[in-house]
Design a protein around this motif. Structure first.
Motif, mmCIF file in Angstrom:
data_model
loop_
_atom_site.group_PDB
_atom_site.id
_atom_site.type_symbol
_atom_site.label_atom_id
_atom_site.label_comp_id
_atom_site.label_asym_id
_atom_site.label_seq_id
_atom_site.Cartn_x
_atom_site.Cartn_y
_atom_site.Cartn_z
ATOM 1 N N ARG A 30 -1.019 -4.884 -0.391
ATOM 2 C CA ARG A 30 -2.198 -4.775 -1.531
ATOM 3 C C ARG A 30 -2.466 -6.053 -1.625
ATOM 4 N N GLN B 140 0.811 -1.118 -0.339
ATOM 5 C CA GLN B 140 0.175 -0.092 0.286
ATOM 6 C C GLN B 140 0.657 0.933 0.130
ATOM 7 N N TYR C 30 -4.232 -7.104 -5.196
ATOM 8 C CA TYR C 30 -3.015 -6.767 -6.252
ATOM 9 C C TYR C 30 -2.750 -8.467 -5.745
#
Length: 524
Positions: free
Chosen positions: A263, A232, A266
């Motif tokens: 993240r 992030q 992702y």
């Protein structure tokens, strides 16, 4: 996981000649001792290269190994170092405490000499190693080389071009740091070569290695620098939020760890490719993987980057079982221990249950008279791992001294006897060993009955951790016999057949008779 016993001892804590535990002859001797004591597992701490603060849970890479563990005596045998060069170094004068400053100063000088003399570029196995590990090794070696050029500064303090990995900057440093890059690759080659040899020796002796991995990577790591898309981060590759723990009874402002957060969307979109590679690499190093802070896969605590405490954080959902189903699909069923200590919620408990991984029970958390802790042995199912304490706990002897009278009374009631400091460690160890938990792992310091001086780590403190070392000869034959006796009695190793015991006793009697006859002859 079968019913068995194991011992927890970090590599750093092994005795060895040059300042820090290593993959030296003492490591092989410790494996022999484990086998002699009827143990089936050796649990260690993370093997990664340590950064500032010396914590193995804050590493410059989640894939790389710690160069400190490379056995210098083996390099002497190879002819790339001399005994005189190693003996001339000052690694500190206390055999039971690590001096990381001196080790850093002296060790890398020696290792660079070894690299320069090695002609490693001519070794085919080295080239093969580079190719097989390129997905992490190239970035790690470049990261460490560039870090040297910036006097050890964290990567967010580097010049913008290399901090953001612009193409021309990467080319420039790869060319200008060629030998430094090759040096760091050489270190990883020697690390893996020596560790693989030691692990194979342990496995051949019937000892499995339990490795330990942090859920998060360090911000100042090759992982974060080379793969910002995994975390992030904003457009400047700086964290938007970082990891930690909320305020609780132990800390009014919570804990601010500072690790970058994943993240997870992702990772899911890539079918968890990075996590698959990470775990696949772990199973080259270990037989069983203990994942630290397992609850973070269910929910993780997110703290805005720049906050000075953890008070402004909030909980967010993690990947849950989706990650573990993917790992099993890609890697097959592997052995994992879920470190589920701390605040447990129904959803965390469900994740642990759904995963099927054994969780952890720690006896030092058990004896609260007015609280159902869940850590008392009568409440265990088989699918768990019991410890007297972990690397974050005080030793049993020191812990006992901190108990209130009410806690001691409850403890004595539970074990059905009142004992003093000289016996308490063995009584608690017996509780763990006799429990229904499939695996029982005991820190070596508890078997030795050591005090606070032998504590490995005190969380949220700096400067006094990760230093304790075992003294040569401290683990005696008598202690190994006691450990084996308890391991047999608790059915955590194969019980000797009656005829084998009788045969051994008969051999002992025959030996005694022979010795008496020889003594008579001498007298005559």
């Amino acid at each position: 996981m079968k019913r068995a016993g194991g011992i927890l001892l970090p590599i750093t804590s092994l005795p060895s000649k040059y300042g820090i535990g290593a993959f030296s002859k003492e490591a092989y001797e410790f494996v022999d001792k484990l086998a002699e004591a009827g143990q089936s597992y050796w649990q260690i701490l993370p093997l990664g290269p340590t950064s500032y603060g010396d914590s193995p849970y804050q590493s410059f890479s989640t894939f790389a190994g710690n160069p400190y563990f490379i056995d210098l005596e083996e390099l002497i045998e190879e002819g790339v170092l001399t005994k005189e060069e190693c003996d001339a170094c000052d690694f500190g004068d206390d055999p039971q405490s690590l001096d990381y400053g001196k080790i850093y100063k002296e060790r890398f000088k020696l290792l660079y000499k070894a690299y320069e003399r090695s002609k490693i570029y001519e070794v085919p196995e080295f080239q093969k190693f580079i190719q097989e590990n390129a997905f992490w090794l190239d970035d790690y070696a470049l990261f460490m080389a560039v870090k040297e050029r910036f006097d050890g500064a964290a990567w967010n303090e580097w010049a913008e071009d290399i901090r953001l990995r612009w193409g021309f900057a990467l080319d420039y440093y790869r060319e200008n740091c060629y030998f430094e890059i090759e040096f760091y690759k050489y270190l990883q080659f020697k690390f893996l070569q020596q560790w693989t040899k030691l692990k194979e020796y342990a496995n051949n002796k019937g000892i499995k290695i339990i490795g330990d991995i942090p859920i998060y990577v360090a911000f100042d790591s090759a992982d974060a620098w080379a793969n910002p898309q995994l975390f992030q981060f904003n457009s400047d590759n700086l964290p938007v939020a970082v990891a930690g723990c909320p305020p609780d009874a132990f800390s009014a402002t919570g804990q601010l760890w500072g690790n970058p957060l994943y993240r997870w969307d992702y990772h899911k979109n890539t079918d968890y490719e990075w996590w698959t590679r990470r775990m696949e690499h772990c199973y080259k190093l270990y037989d069983v993987v203990r994942i630290d802070h397992f609850r973070g896969f269910d929910e993780y605590y997110s703290i805005p980057f720049g906050d000075e405490t953890a008070m402004g954080g909030h909980w967010e959902k993690g990947p849950g079982m989706d990650l573990f189903r993917t790992l099993e699909r890609k890697l097959g069923k592997r052995e994992v221990i879920a470190e589920d200590l701390g605040l447990m919620t129904p959803s965390v408990e469900k994740l642990v249950a759904d995963s099927g991984y054994p969780n952890m029970k720690v006896l030092e958390f058990a004896f609260e008279p007015d609280e159902d802790t869940g850590y008392l042995p009568h409440s265990y199912d088989r699918n768990c791992v019991v410890y007297t304490g972990t690397h974050d706990n005080d030793t049993l002897l020191s812990w006992f001294g901190t108990l209130t009278e009410e806690q001691k009374e409850f403890l004595f009631e539970y074990i059905d006897k009142e004992v003093g400091e000289e016996e308490i460690n063995w009584e608690i160890i017996k509780l763990a060993m006799m429990s229904s938990a499939n695996l029982c792992v005991i820190p070596l310091q508890d078997y030795l009955g050591l005090g606070n001086e032998a504590r490995i780590n005190k969380p949220s403190t700096l400067g006094c951790n990760w230093k304790w070392r075992l003294k040569e000869g401290q683990v005696t034959d008598e202690l190994l016999k006691e450990i084996k006796k308890l391991t047999i009695r608790s059915f955590r190793t194969e019980r000797p057949r009656k005829e084998v015991v009788e045969e051994t006793e008969s051999e002992a009697e025959n030996t005694a008779e022979t010795e008496m006859e020889e003594e008579k002859k001498v007298e005559v």
